[in-house]
Write a protein that holds these residues in place. Structure first.
Motif, PDB file in Angstrom:
ATOM      1  N   ALA A 182     -49.439 -42.806 -16.451  1.00 41.97           N
ATOM      2  CA  ALA A 182     -48.411 -43.618 -15.727  1.00 41.97           C
ATOM      3  C   ALA A 182     -49.057 -43.714 -14.335  1.00 41.97           C
ATOM      4  CB  ALA A 182     -47.037 -42.443 -15.664  1.00 41.97           C
ATOM      5  N   PRO A 218     -42.413 -44.568 -12.375  1.00 43.37           N
ATOM      6  CA  PRO A 218     -43.626 -45.158 -12.051  1.00 43.37           C
ATOM      7  C   PRO A 218     -43.428 -46.423 -12.371  1.00 43.37           C
ATOM      8  CG  PRO A 218     -43.575 -43.891 -14.179  1.00 43.37           C
ATOM      9  CD  PRO A 218     -42.182 -43.587 -13.393  1.00 43.37           C
ATOM     10  N   HIS A 248     -47.459 -45.271 -23.136  1.00 37.72           N
ATOM     11  CA  HIS A 248     -47.344 -43.937 -23.872  1.00 37.72           C
ATOM     12  C   HIS A 248     -47.755 -44.197 -25.305  1.00 37.72           C
ATOM     13  CE1 HIS A 248     -45.881 -40.082 -25.048  1.00 37.72           C
ATOM     14  NE2 HIS A 248     -45.135 -40.596 -26.062  1.00 37.72           N
ATOM     15  N   GLU A 258     -45.632 -47.322 -16.967  1.00 36.52           N
ATOM     16  CA  GLU A 258     -45.708 -46.121 -18.017  1.00 36.52           C
ATOM     17  C   GLU A 258     -46.461 -46.544 -19.253  1.00 36.52           C
ATOM     18  OE1 GLU A 258     -43.285 -42.418 -20.083  1.00 36.52           O
ATOM     19  OE2 GLU A 258     -42.462 -43.912 -18.685  1.00 36.52           O
ATOM     20  N   ASP A 282     -52.402 -43.157 -22.847  1.00 36.64           N
ATOM     21  CA  ASP A 282     -51.150 -42.388 -22.187  1.00 36.64           C
ATOM     22  C   ASP A 282     -51.294 -42.157 -20.661  1.00 36.64           C
ATOM     23  OD1 ASP A 282     -48.731 -40.565 -24.050  1.00 36.64           O
ATOM     24  OD2 ASP A 282     -49.054 -40.580 -21.661  1.00 36.64           O
TER      25      ASP A 282
END
Length: 279
Positions: free
Chosen positions: A48, A25, A30, A28, A46
């Protein structure tokens, strides 16, 4: 290929095939958490992103929209979590990311010209202390043509209107020739002509396979302008395609009671605009 040329069918297939093969991606995020003075302003974000989409970040004032962009760009420290750009850390992938900050975050009285500001978009490729080449200047001038202010290239930035300032920011990002663009409220404080010009540029960037993420405040234009939506209110409420995420239920979760007021204000403004058009 110049920026204003549309992708041919073969070129579009090439972009799609490259994306499918890489499986990485553009962005991203996280478990991202940002705190100011030990108080979380973003919590456990979180997601993507897909490639080649126009993506809106939407939420109420104080929801952390600008902070999210700054956290992704490394402009504010993260309490936890990490960010990947095409599978790499920001420092390794910085040249692939274009950033358009809010207009009010810049000292517009600084004595420099429009062209000099746009040329800053080339430094990631030529190096901070290297002399720009003629080809870099050509790229910067082409970017100014794309945003319709090539005639202002030598003007001091302090002499620009708000709409012209925003076009300078967009031109600087275009000159960078990035793959992922992060824009913090590019439509704020600009006239209708500038807003229309900006969205057309964003659509052309999408046709070229670029991914553009925009902090956006006008709920009335989200469906017209964007493909995907990220709903944010300190936490991630939802993220996905427009038809799946931009729903009354999820908007109520994001805005709470403020959504009804915002809707009524938007409807009133549209009625006033219709009234002026009829005069």
């Amino acid at each position: 290929m110049k920026f204003n040329e549309s992708l041919s069918g073969e070129k579009k297939e090439e972009v799609e095939q490259r994306t499918a093969l890489s499986g990485v991606p553009p962005l991203e995020v996280h478990d991202l958490t940002v705190s100011y003075h030990r108080r979380p302003v973003l919590w456990d974000i979180d997601f993507a992103t897909p490639e080649g989409k126009l993506i809106a970040i939407v939420g109420p004032n104080g929801a952390g929209k600008s902070t999210l962009i700054k956290g992704i760009m490394g402009l504010v420290p993260l309490a936890s979590g990490y960010v990947k750009i095409y599978g790499e850390d920001l420092e390794r992938a910085r040249s692939r990311v274009g950033y358009v900050p809010q207009r009010n975050s810049v000292d517009w009285d600084f004595p420099t010209s429009v062209l000099d500001v746009v040329m800053m978009g080339r430094y990631g490729r030529i190096g901070l202390f290297r002399r720009p080449r003629d080809s870099d200047r050509d790229v910067a001038m082409e970017a100014l043509r794309q945003v319709g202010i090539v005639d202002l290239a030598k003007r001091q930035i302090s002499q620009l209107s708000g709409g012209q300032q925003q076009r300078v920011f967009i031109a600087r990002a275009l000159a960078q020739d990035a793959d992922l663009y992060l824009m913090d409220e590019p439509f704020v404080g600009v006239d209708a002509a500038t807003e229309g010009a900006i969205i057309e540029l964003l659509r052309e960037m999408r046709r070229r396979g670029k991914t553009v993420i925009v902090v956006h405040h006008d709920l009335g234009t989200v469906r017209e302008y964007f493909d995907w939506v990220l709903l944010l209110n300190l936490r991630l409420v939802a993220f996905g395609p427009l038809d799946e995420v931009f729903t009354d239920t999820l908007l109520q979760q994001t805005y709470g009671g403020r959504l009804n007021l915002l809707t009524k204000v938007a409807e009133l403004m549209k009625e006033q605009e219709r009234g002026r058009d009829l005069q």
